[in-house]
Design a protein around this motif. Sequence first.
Motif, PDB file in Angstrom:
ATOM      1  N   CYS A 161     -16.107   8.645   6.123  1.00 55.26           N
ATOM      2  CA  CYS A 161     -14.745   8.171   5.243  1.00 55.26           C
ATOM      3  C   CYS A 161     -14.259   7.465   6.303  1.00 55.26           C
ATOM      4  CB  CYS A 161     -13.605   9.674   6.394  1.00 55.26           C
ATOM      5  SG  CYS A 161     -14.342  11.434   5.567  1.00 55.26           S
ATOM      6  N   LEU A 162     -14.174   6.854   7.262  1.00 58.09           N
ATOM      7  CA  LEU A 162     -13.755   5.949   8.124  1.00 58.09           C
ATOM      8  C   LEU A 162     -14.482   4.032   6.909  1.00 58.09           C
ATOM      9  CD1 LEU A 162     -11.849   4.401  10.828  1.00 58.09           C
ATOM     10  CD2 LEU A 162     -13.903   4.417  11.459  1.00 58.09           C
ATOM     11  N   ALA A 163     -15.278   4.342   7.247  1.00 57.95           N
ATOM     12  CA  ALA A 163     -16.226   3.280   6.053  1.00 57.95           C
ATOM     13  C   ALA A 163     -15.473   3.186   4.982  1.00 57.95           C
ATOM     14  CB  ALA A 163     -17.483   3.304   6.057  1.00 57.95           C
ATOM     15  N   LEU A 164     -15.528   4.548   4.350  1.00 61.29           N
ATOM     16  CA  LEU A 164     -14.155   4.276   2.635  1.00 61.29           C
ATOM     17  C   LEU A 164     -12.732   3.662   2.696  1.00 61.29           C
ATOM     18  CD1 LEU A 164     -15.894   7.673   1.873  1.00 61.29           C
ATOM     19  CD2 LEU A 164     -16.136   5.387   0.535  1.00 61.29           C
ATOM     20  N   ILE A 165     -12.356   3.767   3.974  1.00 57.47           N
ATOM     21  CA  ILE A 165     -11.039   3.655   4.160  1.00 57.47           C
ATOM     22  C   ILE A 165     -10.764   2.340   4.060  1.00 57.47           C
ATOM     23  CG2 ILE A 165      -9.137   3.996   5.624  1.00 57.47           C
ATOM     24  CD1 ILE A 165      -8.966   5.723   3.061  1.00 57.47           C
ATOM     25  N   ALA A 166     -12.247   1.627   4.865  1.00 60.85           N
ATOM     26  CA  ALA A 166     -12.320   0.266   5.566  1.00 60.85           C
ATOM     27  C   ALA A 166     -11.733  -0.395   4.026  1.00 60.85           C
ATOM     28  CB  ALA A 166     -12.929  -0.163   6.852  1.00 60.85           C
TER      29      ALA A 166
ATOM     30  N   LEU B  39      -6.623  -5.431   0.929  1.00 63.09           N
ATOM     31  CA  LEU B  39      -5.839  -6.763   2.050  1.00 63.09           C
ATOM     32  C   LEU B  39      -6.138  -8.277   1.864  1.00 63.09           C
ATOM     33  CD1 LEU B  39      -5.323  -3.761   5.659  1.00 63.09           C
ATOM     34  CD2 LEU B  39      -3.154  -5.732   2.901  1.00 63.09           C
ATOM     35  N   VAL B  40      -7.728  -7.918   1.690  1.00 58.75           N
ATOM     36  CA  VAL B  40      -8.486  -9.594   1.666  1.00 58.75           C
ATOM     37  C   VAL B  40      -8.803  -9.862   0.268  1.00 58.75           C
ATOM     38  CG1 VAL B  40     -11.001 -10.570   2.120  1.00 58.75           C
ATOM     39  CG2 VAL B  40      -9.638  -8.832   3.550  1.00 58.75           C
TER      40      VAL B  40
END
Length: 174
Positions: free
Chosen positions: A28-33, A40-41
């Motif tokens: 989930c952290l990878a999906l949010i990142a 943003l990029v």
Amino acid sequence: MTSSTLDRPSVGSSVSPARVILLIGLGCLALIAGAWFFELVLGLQPCKLCLEQRLPHYAAIGLAAAGLALARSLRLQWLVLLGLAGLMAWSSWLGFHHAGVEWGWFPGPTDCAGAAPTVAGVQDFMKQLQTVKVVSCTEAAWRFLGLSLAGWNALASLVLLVAALFGLARARSA
């Protein structure tokens, strides 16, 4: 159950419930990142449905972190995995629904073309029209192998749901 036995796999298994919780939290952290990277990029602005799809992942990251820190018994780990399974089922549905809106299978929300600006006068309104970028829920901003980001989120969330169900089965049999 101590913290040293928390990470130790049960007999005949190479995957403990705590490791499944960690895997789901990191997924989930990878999906949010990834979502933040695209926003943003790469400058792909999210629509209303895109932002809604992030909610189960934020909750799952928090639940996984709390579960890893506090769930020392197998029963508590099972409850954390049950919560994660529910969140990933919700996320899978949100991703599938949004992809369906993009493909025209489902109607999108009526307010998904951007919020109506608050204006003090005609000149304010004209100025805002020149600067506001409307993000539609019905158009995929990016596709890879025919799937939009919403479609990829649905698939990734489905994989994490299967992982949670696998963890539930392992915890129950332990």
